[in-house]
Design a protein around this motif. Structure first.
Motif, PDB file in Angstrom:
ATOM      1  N   UNK A 642       0.782  -4.615 -18.456  1.00 53.26           N
ATOM      2  CA  UNK A 642       0.249  -5.925 -18.796  1.00 53.26           C
ATOM      3  C   UNK A 642      -0.914  -6.230 -17.869  1.00 53.26           C
ATOM      4  N   UNK A 643      -1.861  -6.973 -18.395  1.00 55.54           N
ATOM      5  CA  UNK A 643      -3.036  -7.324 -17.614  1.00 55.54           C
ATOM      6  C   UNK A 643      -2.698  -8.483 -16.671  1.00 55.54           C
ATOM      7  N   UNK A 644      -3.096  -8.341 -15.405  1.00 55.59           N
ATOM      8  CA  UNK A 644      -2.910  -9.384 -14.407  1.00 55.59           C
ATOM      9  C   UNK A 644      -4.277  -9.844 -13.921  1.00 55.59           C
ATOM     10  N   UNK A 645      -4.392 -11.115 -13.669  1.00 53.84           N
ATOM     11  CA  UNK A 645      -5.603 -11.693 -13.087  1.00 53.84           C
ATOM     12  C   UNK A 645      -5.276 -12.052 -11.650  1.00 53.84           C
ATOM     13  N   UNK A 646      -5.829 -11.284 -10.701  1.00 54.31           N
ATOM     14  CA  UNK A 646      -5.504 -11.491  -9.291  1.00 54.31           C
ATOM     15  C   UNK A 646      -6.520 -12.397  -8.600  1.00 54.31           C
ATOM     16  N   UNK A 647      -7.777 -12.294  -9.002  1.00 54.06           N
ATOM     17  CA  UNK A 647      -8.790 -13.113  -8.372  1.00 54.06           C
ATOM     18  C   UNK A 647      -9.077 -12.730  -6.935  1.00 54.06           C
ATOM     19  N   UNK A 648      -8.888 -11.479  -6.580  1.00 53.17           N
ATOM     20  CA  UNK A 648      -9.141 -11.019  -5.224  1.00 53.17           C
ATOM     21  C   UNK A 648      -9.586  -9.568  -5.268  1.00 53.17           C
ATOM     22  N   UNK A 649      -9.985  -9.046  -4.123  1.00 51.42           N
ATOM     23  CA  UNK A 649     -10.446  -7.665  -4.035  1.00 51.42           C
ATOM     24  C   UNK A 649      -9.347  -6.798  -3.445  1.00 51.42           C
ATOM     25  N   UNK A 650      -9.556  -5.490  -3.514  1.00 51.03           N
ATOM     26  CA  UNK A 650      -8.556  -4.563  -2.995  1.00 51.03           C
ATOM     27  C   UNK A 650      -8.463  -4.653  -1.484  1.00 51.03           C
ATOM     28  N   UNK A 651      -9.510  -5.111  -0.846  1.00 53.88           N
ATOM     29  CA  UNK A 651      -9.464  -5.237   0.607  1.00 53.88           C
ATOM     30  C   UNK A 651      -8.428  -6.227   1.082  1.00 53.88           C
ATOM     31  N   UNK A 652      -8.015  -7.175   0.225  1.00 53.49           N
ATOM     32  CA  UNK A 652      -7.002  -8.153   0.624  1.00 53.49           C
ATOM     33  C   UNK A 652      -5.641  -7.522   0.801  1.00 53.49           C
ATOM     34  N   UNK A 653      -5.404  -6.358   0.219  1.00 52.20           N
ATOM     35  CA  UNK A 653      -4.112  -5.693   0.344  1.00 52.20           C
ATOM     36  C   UNK A 653      -4.008  -4.840   1.595  1.00 52.20           C
ATOM     37  N   UNK A 654      -5.115  -4.610   2.287  1.00 47.78           N
ATOM     38  CA  UNK A 654      -5.110  -3.730   3.446  1.00 47.78           C
ATOM     39  C   UNK A 654      -4.665  -4.525   4.669  1.00 47.78           C
ATOM     40  N   UNK A 655      -3.427  -4.335   5.071  1.00 50.21           N
ATOM     41  CA  UNK A 655      -2.878  -5.076   6.206  1.00 50.21           C
ATOM     42  C   UNK A 655      -3.065  -4.351   7.526  1.00 50.21           C
ATOM     43  N   UNK A 656      -3.016  -3.025   7.534  1.00 47.58           N
ATOM     44  CA  UNK A 656      -3.211  -2.272   8.770  1.00 47.58           C
ATOM     45  C   UNK A 656      -3.753  -0.892   8.418  1.00 47.58           C
ATOM     46  N   UNK A 657      -4.365  -0.254   9.399  1.00 54.49           N
ATOM     47  CA  UNK A 657      -4.956   1.059   9.188  1.00 54.49           C
ATOM     48  C   UNK A 657      -3.873   2.119   9.283  1.00 54.49           C
ATOM     49  N   UNK A 658      -3.828   3.052   8.344  1.00 48.58           N
ATOM     50  CA  UNK A 658      -2.767   4.066   8.377  1.00 48.58           C
ATOM     51  C   UNK A 658      -3.037   5.145   9.417  1.00 48.58           C
ATOM     52  N   UNK A 659      -2.020   5.937   9.683  1.00 52.65           N
ATOM     53  CA  UNK A 659      -2.183   7.090  10.573  1.00 52.65           C
ATOM     54  C   UNK A 659      -3.074   8.116   9.896  1.00 52.65           C
ATOM     55  N   UNK A 660      -3.929   8.750  10.684  1.00 55.22           N
ATOM     56  CA  UNK A 660      -4.897   9.698  10.141  1.00 55.22           C
ATOM     57  C   UNK A 660      -4.760  11.030  10.874  1.00 55.22           C
ATOM     58  N   UNK A 661      -5.334  12.064  10.253  1.00 49.80           N
ATOM     59  CA  UNK A 661      -5.432  13.393  10.856  1.00 49.80           C
ATOM     60  C   UNK A 661      -6.900  13.708  11.103  1.00 49.80           C
TER      61      UNK A 661
END
Length: 920
Positions: A642-661
């Motif tokens: 189903x289509x959702x209208x969030x009214x925000x960007x994907x950057x709003x979901x980024x809460x912390x930086x993940x572990x990297x290699x």
């Protein structure tokens, strides 16, 4: 580096959090983008191998070909001979490739046919055993213990053979003796109806004399009281055995399984859900659960059993089902076959898979789904479990057409079906929430109590006492050619029958709410159809009585005098369709299934009207059918289409930086620390600790397997450098494909592996020179792991609309989407992050409308989306608390003492909350 590792260690989840995530660790997610890439690489390798084989054949045959050309030149008419030979050569050169394509396609279709045949045979056996076990509660056949009552007494039931009648003639005669003439006043009508509803008119088979019923059938008890006690005892024993089998061997065999299969088809793998043990236990337990009398059906579990069968065949023939995409295609076809054999509706099964199970339905999947449904239906028809030529027991045909004035009553039935579907799902989830909180450790005892209570309450009502499929057969039947003993067609007892049907509808409604979800194989399709059929037949009887009492009304002007005008059996079909559509929110598949059951093309329009009305009414009161709400209730990471209208960007979901290699290199101890304490099931690969330029992504499973293989090949030290420079997309696909294939064969060898293992050791290939070189490497030499790094993951900008990211997850099916700005890693987002965001929005919206909804601190589990909370759940919980407090003053069983716990002592968190720190 050490500081970063220690920081990761400090960020590791606590012991309590790890205990909560234990359940979720059994679930893994399929990355359809990577799986598709691996499948394309496999196809390219197969094509190259075939091309190499063709070149070898051409090279080895060139000498003989030149000799034949020289010989043809010396013969009379040599030019014509050489021309013919050239044409033959031009036709034969692509023959190898064409033959490979045909054989591959035939093998894949053969697997589908094999799965369909196995599903049909298994369902036929389940149907036969179910009838036998259901009749075993009354007695046994002296001429053969394996015969059910119908086949033991077929001569008394129907001289033409078994299956045409539902009860012996003596039963109906005994019921007719207890019938009073049709009353004439309203008070007498009401009194007679209520009296018959209590069981006076509902005849019992054991009340008829033995000689009048069947001499070969031996009842367990002679008296009515003894038969009543045996009926309850055998029901409890069946439920106890079924629940014990499920608890001991296959916990996933409980329930329907359709919700979980939808998640599996979307890429959410549940370890053990499709195992062979689940297949065996569900196939054995399903007849026991139905025979126990619980208000559960076999149609939902039939889909689960069918998918288990398809999965077992796919594991045995892994070379023919080499990827998750092929497995999904086979499981989709298996689900359609499960519905096809459950309802005797192959086309309805295909449409069910298309409408309900999956949104990924290309043309190849459609063909194989149709092929599997056809094969299963043919196998079931060949087995002929009911010896009537019918695929299901309640298949029926109608000879009369409907009238336009009946559309008014059909709409009323559709409204009732929609209301039933909404409230049975709503109240059932509240019961399941109470069950999860208070009865989680007492699944066996709960099943036994429910079965005994159901048997005690339904014994006196003929429509509840019959098996639900037999009840549907009785309710769907039309009255043309009916005997005097068929009470549903007799006007003298129509009010008594209507009252009995009303009681059956109300009682079955309550029993479905309580029974669905207990720890036995349980479906809700047939119970819902039974509720709708009893209600619809009651409406049909009332409409028939109204037309008979007032034939001159303009409403009944279309009825011809002296002929039957109303067919109550069609109202039962409409009620069954409306209830099924209300529970599942499925429309097209339900219409086709009911059409294939009735075989009446003229009833397509009223069935469509009833189904559409039921769905419209149900959607007005709540969103989503029973499977969709169960997915939310259990917290499975399933993204609705189903289509959702969030009214925000994907950057709003980024809460912390993940572990990297770090591609430039990092010590092995740091890599293992990230493997042990990483937040996600994968790691972005950046250039170095000082340069966050994104280079790729490596899955945690691939990295763990790669390190394990490297340890077998060479010595490693904690300071051994590990490098992650990407080696290319094709190299990544080939390496990870070989890695997963070897891991799968080591864990579960298939048929080809068993044959290869049986060959002499002399045929084994020697070790590669590259492997010998790796074995000679020193511990200080770096480990090159770039072949396991995906150099082309999905990457988006942080300013991208979240709606676009949701559509990418929905249509492309990636496991993770990386977020980078100008090539520098910013973070990553998974489907679970998106689902948590959707859940939070829905929870906030509900709380804004209903201030009484519990807060997250009070209830972080099934209270998400407002599912599973309500007055019924509160009432059950209060009753349990009062009962436990009262039992505190009395000597009580140990299980009750353990069960009387406070709500805050029982974890109610769903998968979302359990895995708050361990995202996929």
């Amino acid at each position: 580096m050490a500081a970063r590792a220690s920081a990761d260690a400090r960020a590791a989840p606590s012991a309590a959090q790890l205990e909560q995530t234990k359940l979720y660790e059994r679930f893994t997610t399929v990355d359809w983008v990577v799986d598709g890439r691996r499948e394309r690489v496999k196809t390219m390798r197969a094509e190259a191998e075939v091309q190499r084989l063709a070149e070898q054949v051409h090279e080895r045959g060139s000498v003989a070909w030149r000799a034949l050309n020289a010989l043809a030149a010396r013969l009379p008419g040599g030019a014509y001979a050489r021309g013919a030979m050239q044409r033959i050569g031009a036709w034969a050169s692509p023959l190898v490739w064409q033959l490979h394509t045909v054989l591959r396609s035939a093998a894949e279709n053969g697997v589908v046919l094999l799965v369909g045949l196995l599903i049909g045979v298994n369902m036929a056996v389940i149907s036969v055993v179910t009838e036998w076990a259901s009749d075993l509660k009354q007695g046994y056949c002296s001429t053969g213990w394996w015969l059910n009552k119908k086949f033991c007494c077929w001569e008394q039931m129907d001289p033409t053979g078994p299956g045409a009648a539902s009860v012996p003639v003596g039963i109906a005669a005994a019921a007719a003796q207890g019938s009073a003439p049709a009353p004439s006043t309203t008070v007498t009508l009401l009194h007679s109806a209520l009296t018959s509803a209590s069981g006076t008119l509902a005849a019992r088979a054991d009340e008829a004399p033995a000689a009048e019923t069947c001499a070969e059938w031996v009842e367990w008890a002679d008296g009515a009281l003894g038969a009543y006690v045996v009926w309850i005892a055998t029901a409890a024993v069946f439920a106890c055995v079924c629940a014990l089998l499920v608890k001991a061997f296959a916990p996933y065999a409980a329930g329907s399984g359709i919700s979980e299969i939808k998640c599996v088809l979307s890429g959410f793998i549940i370890d053990g859900f499709l195992s062979v043990w689940t297949l065996v236990i569900k196939s054995v337990g399903l007849p026991l659960a139905i025979a126990s009398g619980l208000s559960v059906g076999k149609e939902g579990p039939a889909v689960h059993v069918a998918c288990c069968t398809g999965h077992a065949v796919a594991r045995a023939l892994r070379r023919l089902v080499p990827s998750q995409a092929k497995l999904r295609e086979l499981l989709t076809a298996s689900s359609a076959a499960g519905v096809a054999v459950a309802f005797g509706s192959p086309i309805g099964g295909v449409l069910f898979a298309l409408e309900e199970m999956t949104s990924h339905f290309p043309a190849s999947t459609m063909w194989r789904t149709f092929l599997c449904a056809l094969a299963s239906t043919v196998a079931l028809s060949f087995m002929n479990p009911y010896r009537t030529g019918k695929l299901v027991l309640f298949q029926v045909e109608y000879s009369r057409d409907w009238h336009y004035f009946e559309l008014v009553f059909y709409i009323l039935i559709g409204i009732a079906g929609g209301l039933y579907g909404e409230y049975v799902v709503r109240y059932n989830l509240q019961v399941q929430r109470f069950r999860r909180k208070r009865l989680a450790q007492h699944g066996v005892a709960e099943a036994v109590v429910l079965a005994a209570a159901t048997a005690a309450l339904t014994y006196s009502n003929r429509f509840l006492r019959l098996d639900m499929t037999e009840s549907l057969e009785v309710l769907f039947r039309q009255c043309e050619g009916a005997s005097d003993s068929d009470l549903l067609c007799q006007s003298r007892v129509q009010w008594s029958m209507a009252a009995s049907l009303l009681v059956a509808t109300a009682l079955r409604f309550v029993l479905v709410i309580l029974s669905y979800g207990c720890k036995v194989p349980a479906g809700i399709f047939i119970p819902s159809m039974a509720v709708g059929a009893t209600f619809g037949r009651m409406v049909g009887i009332l409409v028939k009585a109204l037309q008979a009492a007032h034939p001159d009304w303009r409403l009944f002007a279309a009825c011809t005098s002296g002929e039957l005008c109303i067919t109550p059996g069609t109202y039962a079909v409409m009620g069954a369709a409306g209830a099924l559509a209300g529970v599942t929110r499925i429309t097209v598949a339900v219409v086709v299934i009911m059409f294939e059951l009735t075989g009446a093309l003229t009833y397509i329009l009223p069935i469509m009207l009833v189904v559409g009305t039921a769905k419209l009414v149900a959607d007005l009161h709540g969103r989503g059918g029973v499977s969709d709400r169960s997915i939310k209730f259990n917290g499975y990471p399933y993204l609705e289409h189903e289509d959702h209208v969030f009214g925000t960007s994907v950057g709003a979901l980024l809460t912390h930086r993940p572990s990297v290699l770090h591609a430039s290199g990092m010590p092995l101890r740091d890599v293992e620390a990230r493997l042990a304490h990483g937040s996600y099931k994968g790691f972005p690969v950046v250039q170095s600790a000082d340069d966050a330029t994104l280079l790729g992504y490596v899955a945690r499973t691939d990295l763990r397997l790669a390190l394990r293989l490297t340890r077998h090949a060479r010595a490693l030290a904690p300071d051994t450098p590990c490098r992650f420079h990407p080696a290319g997309s094709e190299t990544f696909a080939l390496t990870t494909t070989r890695l997963h294939d070897e891991s799968a064969r080591a864990a579960e060898p298939d048929a080809w592996d068993a044959l290869r293992a049986a060959r002499p050791a002399a045929h084994d290939a020697p070790a590669d020179e590259e492997d010998l070189d790796v074995a000679d490497a020193a511990p200080s030499d770096p480990v090159e792991l770039g072949a396991y790094v995906d150099p082309t993951p999905l990457i988006v900008q942080p300013s991208l609309d979240l709606e676009v990211v949701a559509e990418m997850f929905r249509q492309m099916g990636p496991r993770v989407i990386l977020v980078a700005e100008r090539g520098v890693l910013v973070g990553l987002v998974t489907i679970k992050d998106l689902l948590k965001h959707v859940a939070g929005r829905e929870r906030d919206a509900l709380r804004s409308r209903e201030a009484t909804l519990p807060t997250a601190a009070e209830d972080a589990g099934a209270a998400e989306f407002g599912i599973g909370t309500g007055e019924l759940e509160s009432t059950l919980d209060a009753l349990w608390t009062h009962a436990a407090a009262w039992c505190e003053r009395l000597p009580r069983p140990t299980w009750l003492a353990r069960g009387a716990r406070r709500a805050d002592e029982v974890p109610l968190t769903t998968v979302y909350e359990r895995d708050a720190d361990a995202r996929p």
